[in-house]
Design a protein around this motif. Structure first.
Motif, PDB file in Angstrom:
ATOM      1  N   ALA A  41       0.836  -1.206   0.000  1.00 39.78           N
ATOM      2  CA  ALA A  41       0.000   0.000   0.000  1.00 39.78           C
ATOM      3  C   ALA A  41       0.872   1.258   0.000  1.00 39.78           C
ATOM      4  O   ALA A  41       0.562   2.236  -0.700  1.00 39.78           O
ATOM      5  N   ALA A  42       1.968   1.235   0.762  1.00 45.15           N
ATOM      6  CA  ALA A  42       2.870   2.390   0.791  1.00 45.15           C
ATOM      7  C   ALA A  42       3.505   2.607  -0.579  1.00 45.15           C
ATOM      8  O   ALA A  42       3.634   3.745  -1.045  1.00 45.15           O
ATOM      9  N   GLN A  43       3.889   1.525  -1.243  1.00 45.21           N
ATOM     10  CA  GLN A  43       4.484   1.645  -2.574  1.00 45.21           C
ATOM     11  C   GLN A  43       3.468   2.150  -3.590  1.00 45.21           C
ATOM     12  O   GLN A  43       3.787   3.003  -4.426  1.00 45.21           O
ATOM     13  N   ASN A  44       2.255   1.637  -3.529  1.00 48.46           N
ATOM     14  CA  ASN A  44       1.211   2.091  -4.454  1.00 48.46           C
ATOM     15  C   ASN A  44       0.877   3.572  -4.230  1.00 48.46           C
ATOM     16  O   ASN A  44       0.684   4.327  -5.189  1.00 48.46           O
ATOM     17  N   SER A  45       0.819   3.980  -2.981  1.00 45.61           N
ATOM     18  CA  SER A  45       0.526   5.376  -2.663  1.00 45.61           C
ATOM     19  C   SER A  45       1.635   6.291  -3.179  1.00 45.61           C
ATOM     20  O   SER A  45       1.356   7.354  -3.748  1.00 45.61           O
ATOM     21  N   ALA A  46       2.883   5.875  -2.993  1.00 51.83           N
ATOM     22  CA  ALA A  46       4.008   6.681  -3.480  1.00 51.83           C
ATOM     23  C   ALA A  46       3.983   6.790  -5.000  1.00 51.83           C
ATOM     24  O   ALA A  46       4.236   7.866  -5.558  1.00 51.83           O
ATOM     25  N   THR A  47       3.664   5.699  -5.661  1.00 46.11           N
ATOM     26  CA  THR A  47       3.588   5.707  -7.119  1.00 46.11           C
ATOM     27  C   THR A  47       2.476   6.639  -7.605  1.00 46.11           C
ATOM     28  O   THR A  47       2.666   7.425  -8.540  1.00 46.11           O
ATOM     29  N   GLN A  48       1.316   6.566  -6.958  1.00 48.44           N
ATOM     30  CA  GLN A  48       0.197   7.424  -7.343  1.00 48.44           C
ATOM     31  C   GLN A  48       0.522   8.903  -7.123  1.00 48.44           C
ATOM     32  O   GLN A  48       0.199   9.747  -7.968  1.00 48.44           O
ATOM     33  N   LEU A  49       1.165   9.215  -5.974  1.00 43.00           N
ATOM     34  CA  LEU A  49       1.547  10.605  -5.730  1.00 43.00           C
ATOM     35  C   LEU A  49       2.554  11.086  -6.776  1.00 43.00           C
ATOM     36  O   LEU A  49       2.452  12.216  -7.264  1.00 43.00           O
ATOM     37  N   ASP A 103      -1.769  20.396  -8.869  1.00 40.94           N
ATOM     38  CA  ASP A 103      -1.336  21.467  -7.967  1.00 40.94           C
ATOM     39  C   ASP A 103      -1.465  21.086  -6.491  1.00 40.94           C
ATOM     40  O   ASP A 103      -0.863  21.733  -5.636  1.00 40.94           O
ATOM     41  N   LYS A 104      -2.262  20.085  -6.183  1.00 40.26           N
ATOM     42  CA  LYS A 104      -2.480  19.693  -4.793  1.00 40.26           C
ATOM     43  C   LYS A 104      -1.346  18.825  -4.241  1.00 40.26           C
ATOM     44  O   LYS A 104      -1.286  18.582  -3.047  1.00 40.26           O
ATOM     45  N   VAL A 105      -0.461  18.364  -5.097  1.00 41.98           N
ATOM     46  CA  VAL A 105       0.644  17.501  -4.688  1.00 41.98           C
ATOM     47  C   VAL A 105       1.945  18.280  -4.837  1.00 41.98           C
ATOM     48  O   VAL A 105       2.243  18.789  -5.908  1.00 41.98           O
ATOM     49  N   ASN A 106       2.714  18.351  -3.750  1.00 39.23           N
ATOM     50  CA  ASN A 106       4.003  19.031  -3.859  1.00 39.23           C
ATOM     51  C   ASN A 106       5.140  18.011  -3.817  1.00 39.23           C
ATOM     52  O   ASN A 106       4.958  16.858  -3.419  1.00 39.23           O
ATOM     53  N   LEU A 107       6.299  18.431  -4.228  1.00 41.20           N
ATOM     54  CA  LEU A 107       7.445  17.546  -4.374  1.00 41.20           C
ATOM     55  C   LEU A 107       7.866  16.922  -3.050  1.00 41.20           C
ATOM     56  O   LEU A 107       8.228  15.739  -3.009  1.00 41.20           O
ATOM     57  N   SER A 108       7.790  17.676  -1.969  1.00 42.34           N
ATOM     58  CA  SER A 108       8.216  17.132  -0.674  1.00 42.34           C
ATOM     59  C   SER A 108       7.335  15.963  -0.250  1.00 42.34           C
ATOM     60  O   SER A 108       7.835  14.972   0.294  1.00 42.34           O
ATOM     61  N   ASP A 109       6.024  16.044  -0.496  1.00 45.06           N
ATOM     62  CA  ASP A 109       5.136  14.929  -0.164  1.00 45.06           C
ATOM     63  C   ASP A 109       5.483  13.685  -0.988  1.00 45.06           C
ATOM     64  O   ASP A 109       5.460  12.566  -0.475  1.00 45.06           O
ATOM     65  N   VAL A 110       5.795  13.893  -2.252  1.00 45.55           N
ATOM     66  CA  VAL A 110       6.160  12.779  -3.128  1.00 45.55           C
ATOM     67  C   VAL A 110       7.448  12.120  -2.634  1.00 45.55           C
ATOM     68  O   VAL A 110       7.523  10.897  -2.513  1.00 45.55           O
ATOM     69  N   MET A 111       8.440  12.936  -2.324  1.00 48.12           N
ATOM     70  CA  MET A 111       9.729  12.389  -1.877  1.00 48.12           C
ATOM     71  C   MET A 111       9.605  11.672  -0.541  1.00 48.12           C
ATOM     72  O   MET A 111      10.193  10.608  -0.341  1.00 48.12           O
ATOM     73  N   ILE A 112       8.834  12.229   0.370  1.00 42.91           N
ATOM     74  CA  ILE A 112       8.649  11.590   1.676  1.00 42.91           C
ATOM     75  C   ILE A 112       7.941  10.255   1.524  1.00 42.91           C
ATOM     76  O   ILE A 112       8.335   9.250   2.118  1.00 42.91           O
ATOM     77  N   SER A 113       6.891  10.203   0.720  1.00 41.61           N
ATOM     78  CA  SER A 113       6.169   8.944   0.537  1.00 41.61           C
ATOM     79  C   SER A 113       7.048   7.903  -0.156  1.00 41.61           C
ATOM     80  O   SER A 113       6.992   6.721   0.165  1.00 41.61           O
ATOM     81  N   MET A 114       7.891   8.338  -1.096  1.00 44.21           N
ATOM     82  CA  MET A 114       8.801   7.403  -1.763  1.00 44.21           C
ATOM     83  C   MET A 114       9.845   6.859  -0.786  1.00 44.21           C
ATOM     84  O   MET A 114      10.178   5.673  -0.822  1.00 44.21           O
ATOM     85  N   GLN A 115      10.344   7.714   0.085  1.00 40.37           N
ATOM     86  CA  GLN A 115      11.327   7.255   1.073  1.00 40.37           C
ATOM     87  C   GLN A 115      10.695   6.299   2.080  1.00 40.37           C
ATOM     88  O   GLN A 115      11.304   5.293   2.465  1.00 40.37           O
ATOM     89  N   LYS A 116       9.468   6.589   2.508  1.00 34.29           N
ATOM     90  CA  LYS A 116       8.773   5.681   3.427  1.00 34.29           C
ATOM     91  C   LYS A 116       8.569   4.320   2.778  1.00 34.29           C
ATOM     92  O   LYS A 116       8.772   3.278   3.407  1.00 34.29           O
ATOM     93  N   ALA A 117       8.167   4.312   1.524  1.00 35.41           N
ATOM     94  CA  ALA A 117       7.961   3.052   0.810  1.00 35.41           C
ATOM     95  C   ALA A 117       9.279   2.305   0.656  1.00 35.41           C
ATOM     96  O   ALA A 117       9.335   1.081   0.826  1.00 35.41           O
ATOM     97  N   SER A 118      10.335   3.031   0.356  1.00 31.92           N
ATOM     98  CA  SER A 118      11.644   2.405   0.194  1.00 31.92           C
ATOM     99  C   SER A 118      12.138   1.797   1.501  1.00 31.92           C
ATOM    100  O   SER A 118      12.630   0.658   1.528  1.00 31.92           O
TER     101      SER A 118
END
Length: 117
Positions: A60-68, A77-92
């Protein structure tokens, strides 16, 4: 001892966390104060269910990071780069921890299979 950059104590902490989560899932509700507690035998922890729920949360964490990441790439516009990077790091990190737990289980299995009876 470090395995692929992750300390073995981190692996043991992950296994302990899995056991604690599984134990919490099977605990009955606590009785209210002033009422008698009914003693019940301890519930058995189903390792396969604990492992499956852990793997499901990693997926689920990987899917969420991919979707973001996809939404950010498309220009949402509702998604910023920091949220994407944080979710990718959590998934990793969760994936790396899962791989280390798998390695520890395989190692334990090999140790058991090499025991002389």
């Amino acid at each position: 001892m470090k395995v692929n950059g992750i300390d073995s104590s981190a692996i043991q902490a992950m296994v302990a966390q899995l056991k604690a989560t599984a134990a919490r899932a099977h605990q009955p509700a606590q009785p209210l104060e002033g009422t008698k507690a009914i003693e019940q035998p301890a519930a058995k922890v189903d390792f396969s269910q604990a492992l499956k729920s852990s793997l499901d949360s990693v997926a689920a964490a990987q899917n969420s990071a991919t979707q973001l990441g996809d939404r950010f790439t498309m220009g949402d516009d509702k998604v910023n780069l920091s949220d994407v990077m944080i979710s990718m790091q959590k998934a990793s990190i969760s994936f790396q921890a899962t791989v280390q737990v798998r390695n520890k289980l395989v190692s334990a299995y090999q140790d058991i299979m090499n025991m002389q009876v």
